[in-house]
Scaffold this active site. Structure first.
Site, mmCIF file in Angstrom:
data_model
loop_
_atom_site.group_PDB
_atom_site.id
_atom_site.type_symbol
_atom_site.label_atom_id
_atom_site.label_comp_id
_atom_site.label_asym_id
_atom_site.label_seq_id
_atom_site.Cartn_x
_atom_site.Cartn_y
_atom_site.Cartn_z
ATOM 1 N N LYS A 126 20.577 43.636 3.837
ATOM 2 C CA LYS A 126 20.009 42.821 2.754
ATOM 3 C C LYS A 126 19.086 41.800 3.367
ATOM 4 O O LYS A 126 19.272 41.397 4.513
ATOM 5 C CB LYS A 126 21.128 42.089 2.008
ATOM 6 C CG LYS A 126 20.758 41.687 0.611
ATOM 7 C CD LYS A 126 21.022 42.821 -0.347
ATOM 8 C CE LYS A 126 20.512 42.510 -1.734
ATOM 9 N NZ LYS A 126 21.012 43.495 -2.694
ATOM 10 N N ASP A 166 15.257 43.231 -5.329
ATOM 11 C CA ASP A 166 16.448 42.555 -5.836
ATOM 12 C C ASP A 166 15.878 41.412 -6.707
ATOM 13 O O ASP A 166 14.719 41.511 -7.136
ATOM 14 C CB ASP A 166 17.324 42.039 -4.674
ATOM 15 C CG ASP A 166 18.739 41.661 -5.105
ATOM 16 O OD1 ASP A 166 19.605 42.542 -5.162
ATOM 17 O OD2 ASP A 166 18.994 40.475 -5.406
HETATM 18 N N1 GLU Z 1 19.170 45.297 -4.737
HETATM 19 C C1 GLU Z 1 19.826 46.452 -5.252
HETATM 20 C C2 GLU Z 1 21.318 46.373 -4.966
HETATM 21 O O1 GLU Z 1 21.867 45.301 -5.001
HETATM 22 C C3 GLU Z 1 19.166 47.751 -4.826
HETATM 23 C C4 GLU Z 1 18.996 47.941 -3.355
HETATM 24 C C5 GLU Z 1 18.176 49.173 -2.966
HETATM 25 O O2 GLU Z 1 17.674 49.871 -3.837
HETATM 26 O O3 GLU Z 1 18.042 49.382 -1.758
HETATM 27 O O4 GLU Z 1 22.000 47.336 -4.764
#
Ligand code: GLU
Length: 445
Positions: A126, A166
Site C-alpha cells: 500500500k 484508493d
Molecule cells: N485500494 C483497493 C483496496 O483497498 C484496491 C487495490 C488494488 O486494486 O490494487 O483493496
C-alpha cells in the site's frame, strides 16, 4: 491471549509505538488466528506471525511540487511493500491529508490477507501521500503525480509492485502516474499500474468492481438465511467509487439505498439515492454531497453528521477506517440493522465489531467483502500480460465467482474453527493460512 502471542504483539507495539491503526489491525488478526497458531506447531517454529507483522520493505520519500502560483509544496510519499510471498506487491495508493505511516501500514497488512483470499497470485502493499487533491487544479494534481512517480518508479514494476487507486486516487491520478512512469522508463509496461483508462490497458468493470463485489458478498450472506436484498433499506456511508457502485448494484437487486456522506456531512434521501445525479455531482463535477442534496426535493443534508442514525437493515460503511463506532452500532441495532458489510477498509472500531457480533448481526470484514476491487485489478494484470481486452460480462462474471469463492472459504473456515457464521474469524484464518503456508514453503526470508 496466549503468552507467546502476547509477546509478539507487544514487540510489534514497541517497534511501532506511534501507529495505532496498524496495532489495531494486527491485534484483530492475532485474536482471530490464536486457536490456529496454538494448534499448528509449524507456524510457531518458523516464527510466521512475528515475520508477518514486519513489512518486507517500507519506503518514505519527499515529494516536492509547484502549485499554479509557483509556490513550492512538500508532501510525504509512502510505499509499504508488505509481503511478496504470493506474488508481486499489490495494493492501492491513497492521497489524503490524514495519510501517515500507521495508516499505510494497516492498509498494507490487511491487503496481504485480502489479496490472499482472492487467490489471484498477488502479494500485499500500500502507498500514498498526505497530499490533498481536493480544491487543486488538474495541472496541480498532474505535477504532484509526476513528482510522486519520479521517486516511486524506482521501486515498482509489473513483476515487482503494482499500485492502483484508493481514496483520492482515481482514473485521473492513475493516468498522470502512468504517463510519468512511461516517460521515465521509456517503456509501455502496462501491468505496472491497475485502474488504467479503458483505451490504454484498463479493464472493463474495474471501476465498478469494489462496490459490486461488496453487494455480491452481502447477497451471499443473506442467501444463507434464505433472504435477498429486494425491498431492504441500505445505509451507505461515503460517496466515492466504492459507495457509488455499491448503491448501483444494490438498486439493481431491488434494494433502496437511502444515504451518502463525505467528510463535511451526511445526506438522507427518503426517496432513495438518485444514482445519475450522484454520479454527475461526484464523477463529473467532483462536488460535495451537499450539492447532491440541494438538487433533490426531499433530501436532507446534515452538516457534520454521519449516516448511522438512519434506520435500515443492511449497513455498508464505504468511507474510511474507524468511521463506525460502538455508539453508532448501538443506534443501528436499535433501529433494526441485520447485516454489516464493510466496503471501506477497517471502518468498524473493535468495539463496534464486538457489539455487532454479540447482537448476532451478520458481519463481514473488509478483507473479504471488499476484495472484489483488487481481484479485478489482478484480472486487469492478466489481460495486460496476455495483450487482451475482455468484455464487461467476462470480467464481471469472474468477479462474481471470486466473491462467491471468498464467501464459501470464509464460511467453511469459520465452521472448521467452531465459529459458524463468524466471517471475521473465517476471513482472518483463511487469509492467514494461505500466506503462512506459502511462507513455510519459501524458507526463512
Ligand atoms: N485500494 C483497493 C483496496 O483497498 C484496491 C487495490 C488494488 O486494486 O490494487 O483493496
Amino acid at each position: 491471549m496466549d503468552a507467546r502471542l502476547e509477546e509478539i504483539y507487544q514487540e510489534s507495539v514497541r517497534r511501532n509505538p506511534t501507529e495505532p491503526e496498524f496495532q489495531q489491525a494486527v491485534r484483530e488478526v492475532i485474536d482471530s488466528v490464536e486457536p490456529l497458531l496454538l494448534r499448528e506447531k509449524d507456524y510457531a517454529d518458523a516464527s510466521i506471525l512475528a515475520r508477518m507483522v514486519e513489512p518486507e520493505r517500507q519506503l518514505m520519500f519527499r515529494v516536492a511540487w509547484e502549485d499554479d502560483e509557483h509556490k513550492i509544496h512538500i508532501n510525504r510519499g509512502y510505499r509499504v511493500q508488505f509481503s511478496s510471498v504470493l506474488g508481486p506487491y499489490k495494493g492501492g495508493l491513497r492521497f489524503h491529508p490524514s495519510v501517515n505511516l500507521s495508516i499505510i501500514k494497516f492498509l498494507g497488512f490487511e491487503q496481504t490477507f485480502k489479496n490472499a483470499l482472492t487467490r489471484q497470485g498477488i502479494g500485499g502493499g500500500k502507498g500514498g501521500s498526505d497530499f490533498d487533491p481536493h480544491g487543486k487544479s488538474d495541472m496541480e494534481v498532474m505535477r504532484f503525480c509526476q513528482a510522486f512517480m519520479t521517486e516511486l518508479s524506482r521501486h515498482i514494476g509489473a513483476d515487482c509492485d503494482v499500485p492502483a487507486g484508493d481514496i483520492g486516487v482515481g482514473a485521473r491520478e492513475i493516468g498522470y502516474l502512468y504517463g510519468q512512469y512511461k516517460r521515465l522508463t521509456n517503456r509501455n509496461e502496462m501491468g505496472v499500474l491497475t485502474g488504467k483508462g479503458l483505451g490504454w490497458g484498463g479493464s472493463l468493470a474495474r471501476k465498478e468492481a469494489t462496490g459490486y463485489g461488496v453487494v455480491a458478498f452481502a447477497l451471499s450472506m443473506l442467501q444463507e438465511r434464505n433472504e435477498d436484498l429486494a425491498g431492504k433499506k441500505v445505509i451507505v456511508s461515503g460517496s466515492g467509487n466504492v459507495a457509488i457502485y455499491a448503491i448501483e448494484r444494490a438498486q439493481l437487486l431491488g434494494a433502496q439505498a437511502l444515504t451518502i456522506s463525505d467528510s463535511s456531512g451526511a445526506v438522507y434521501d427518503p426517496d432513495g439515492i438518485d444514482l445519475e445525479l450522484l454520479k454527475q455531482v461526484k464523477e463529473v463535477e467532483r462536488g460535495r454531497v451537499s450539492e447532491y442534496a440541494q438538487r433533490r426535493p426531499h433530501a436532507e443534508y446534515r452538516p457534520g453528521k454521519k449516516v448511522w442514525d438512519v434506520p435500515g437493515e443492511v449497513i455498508m460503511p464505504c468511507a474510511t477506517q474507524n468511521e463506525l463506532r460502538s455508539s453508532d452500532m448501538r443506534t443501528l441495532i436499535a433501529n433494526g440493522a441485520q447485516i454489516v458489510v464493510e466496503g471501506a477498509n477497517m471502518p468498524l472500531t473493535p468495539g463496534a465489531i464486538e457489539i455487532a457480533q454479540r447482537a448476532n448481526l451478520l458481519y463481514a470484514p473488509s478483507k473479504a467483502a471488499n476484495a472484489g476491487g483488487v481481484a479485478t485489478s489482478a484480472l486487469e494484470m492478466q489481460q495486460n500480460a496476455m495483450l487482451q481486452h475482455w468484455d464487461f460480462d467476462k470480467v464481471n462474471n469472474r468477479l462474481d465467482r471470486i466473491m462467491e469463492d471468498i464467501h464459501t472459504t470464509c464460511l467453511e473456515t469459520a465452521d472448521k474453527m467452531g465459529r459458524p457464521y463468524d466471517y471475521l474469524v473465517g476471513a482472518n484464518v483463511a487469509g492467514f493460512k494461505i500466506v503462512a503456508d506459502a511462507m513455510l514453503e519459501q524458507g526463512i526470508i
